[in-house]
Write an enzyme that holds these catalytic residues in place. Structure first.
Site, short mmCIF file in Angstrom:
data_model
loop_
_atom_site.label_atom_id
_atom_site.label_comp_id
_atom_site.label_asym_id
_atom_site.label_seq_id
_atom_site.Cartn_x
_atom_site.Cartn_y
_atom_site.Cartn_z
N TYR A 16 -13.85 -56.39 -11.92
CA TYR A 16 -13.34 -55.18 -12.54
C TYR A 16 -14.20 -53.98 -12.13
O TYR A 16 -15.42 -54.09 -12.05
CB TYR A 16 -13.37 -55.37 -14.06
CG TYR A 16 -12.80 -54.21 -14.81
CD1 TYR A 16 -11.46 -53.89 -14.70
CD2 TYR A 16 -13.60 -53.43 -15.62
CE1 TYR A 16 -10.94 -52.80 -15.37
CE2 TYR A 16 -13.09 -52.34 -16.31
CZ TYR A 16 -11.74 -52.03 -16.16
OH TYR A 16 -11.23 -50.95 -16.83
N ARG B 285 -22.02 -52.63 -39.02
CA ARG B 285 -22.40 -52.64 -37.60
C ARG B 285 -22.86 -54.03 -37.18
O ARG B 285 -22.74 -54.41 -36.02
CB ARG B 285 -23.51 -51.61 -37.30
CG ARG B 285 -23.68 -51.40 -35.79
CD ARG B 285 -24.88 -50.55 -35.42
NE ARG B 285 -26.11 -51.18 -35.81
CZ ARG B 285 -27.03 -50.64 -36.61
NH1 ARG B 285 -26.87 -49.43 -37.08
NH2 ARG B 285 -28.11 -51.31 -36.91
C1 LIG Z 1 -9.98 -54.48 -18.32
C2 LIG Z 1 -10.99 -55.44 -17.86
C3 LIG Z 1 -12.32 -55.35 -18.28
C4 LIG Z 1 -12.82 -54.21 -19.15
O1 LIG Z 1 -12.25 -54.24 -20.42
P1 LIG Z 1 -12.05 -52.93 -21.33
O2 LIG Z 1 -11.47 -53.48 -22.58
O3 LIG Z 1 -11.11 -52.03 -20.57
O4 LIG Z 1 -13.38 -52.31 -21.51
C5 LIG Z 1 -13.20 -56.31 -17.84
N1 LIG Z 1 -12.81 -57.32 -17.03
C6 LIG Z 1 -11.54 -57.43 -16.60
C7 LIG Z 1 -11.17 -58.56 -15.70
C8 LIG Z 1 -10.59 -56.49 -16.99
O5 LIG Z 1 -9.33 -56.61 -16.54
#
Ligand SMILES: *Cc1c(COP(=O)(O)O)cnc(C)c1O
Length: 384
Positions: free
Chosen positions: A101, A48
């Site tokens: 996002y 971890r």
């Molecule tokens: C997809 C995405 C995230 C989140 O990533 P995950 O791997 O889906 O948790 C964060 N920032 C951006 C710009 C993304 O496109």
């Protein structure tokens, strides 16, 4: 070493036991300690808090982004969460890009708010808005550029200057361009965040995240959170991501070239409107795109004449090589409806305000033949 060489060789040591060229997957929970007094003498105690396969990926990503070090996480959201937990306390305030996002928005408005962290969503494409949003208790600026899904850009150097004046860190979500095209730390930022799910993996096979830190102090803060909340990347995912990373430049250059062709086709098509791609002359921040990055990426969006219903019809009818799905960055071209999919967590009024319209069709352009991608779009548009 130049980038294309580094993406293959940086941080890679051939296995000392067997000579294996590809680093092995260390699929283990724990590590034998030589004696109580020599605890941690080989650097590992429990998977971890650290794993050799994950560590190889961390070193490689740090070298690609010219950072001090990097930490790798189970998802991109875990990377963003760790950044915020490492740098914010109850009573603190953060400034976050108003287009970001959907998961970042949800984390701020439905999780961190419960722990007394206040967030202002500011239009970070304009430095004056960031200055206006500053408070005495502002402890972090988090920008996303290009932003998902509108592709609005933030001037990384300008915002880093404000952060430096205040002595607070500036973190940049660099998922859309990767260090191959954009290196925020060189432009003055302190942290560069990635969803490795996207271009680093590049094969739609894994979910993962990474944070590259400019200083040892920032990296230590993040590593402490990583070990405390238990969101480390798995060794299998790290191994697959290491494999994917070796072809990053080849994939991105070709995907970027395909995206330009698709964008030009759409811009000339009478049934497409407001085509948005940073590589187009018509893109409002085209000059900034050229100045702070060496490529335009492979994401674009457009609206179909006839509004949201016409857009939905296109997404439902467009055929292979396009697939209707969330995610982006991989070899497979995907079409996404942010309003119902990736950004459904964002309040509809807020979506409308920042330009995520119900008719916005997001394209993640993959590695297929550009003529096939354009042909399928052409046929779907003809049916509307
Ligand atoms: C997809 C995405 C995230 C989140 O990533 P995950 O791997 O889906 O948790 C964060 N920032 C951006 C710009 C993304 O496109």
């Amino acid at each position: 070493m130049r980038f294309a060489t580094k993406q293959i060789h940086a941080g890679i040591e051939h296995d000392p036991l067997t000579g294996s060229v590809v680093p092995p997957i260390y699929q283990t929970t724990t590590y034998v300690q030589p004696s109580v007094d020599e605890y941690l003498s080989k650097g590992y105690s429990y998977s971890r808090t650290g794993n050799p396969t994950v560590r190889t990926l961390e070193r490689k990503i740090a070298l690609l982004e010219e950072g001090h070090d990097a930490t790798c996480y189970s998802t991109g959201m875990a990377a963003i969460q760790a950044t915020m937990l490492a740098l914010l306390n109850a009573g603190d305030h953060a400034i976050v890009s108003d287009v970001a996002y959907g998961g970042t928005y949800r984390l701020c408005t439905q999780v961190l708010n419960r722990f007394g962290v206040e967030v202002t969503f500011a239009d970070t494409s304009d430095a004056t808005h960031v200055r206006e949003a500053l408070r005495d208790n502002t402890r972090l600026i988090l920008t996303e550029t290009p932003a998902n899904p509108t592709l609005k850009l933030t001037d990384i150097a300008a915002i880093s200057e404000i952060a430096q004046e205040r002595g607070i860190p500036h973190a940049v979500d660099n998922t859309f361009l990767t260090p191959y095209y954009q290196r925020p730390l060189e432009l003055g930022a302190d942290l560069s965040i990635h969803s490795t799910t996207k271009y680093f993996d590049g094969h739609n096979a894994t979910v993962g995240g990474a944070v590259v830190a400019k200083t040892a102090e920032l990296d230590e803060k993040l590593r402490f959170i990583l070990g405390s909340n238990g969101t480390i990347m798995s060794p299998q995912v790290a191994w697959l991501t290491l494999q994917g990373l070796k072809t990053l430049t080849v994939r991105l250059d070709k995907q970027c070239e395909n995206a330009m062709k698709v964008a030009q086709f759409l811009e000339a098509h009478p049934k497409a409107e407001t085509v948005c791609y940073p590589g187009l002359e018509s893109f409002a921040q085209h000059e900034l795109a050229k100045r702070q990055a060496t490529g335009f990426g492979a994401m674009l969006w457009f609206e179909v004449v006839g509004g949201a219903s016409a857009g939905k019809k296109l997404m439902d009818t467009v055929k292979t090589p396009w697939t209707l799905a969330e995610n982006l960055g991989a070899l497979e071209s995907l079409v996404t409806h942010p309003a119902t999919m990736t950004h459904a967590a964002v309040d509809p009024a807020e979506r409308e305000r920042v330009g995520i319209t119900d008719g916005l069709v997001r394209l993640s352009v993959g590695l297929e033949d550009a003529e096939d991608l354009i042909g399928a779009l052409d046929r779907a548009l003809a049916e509307i």
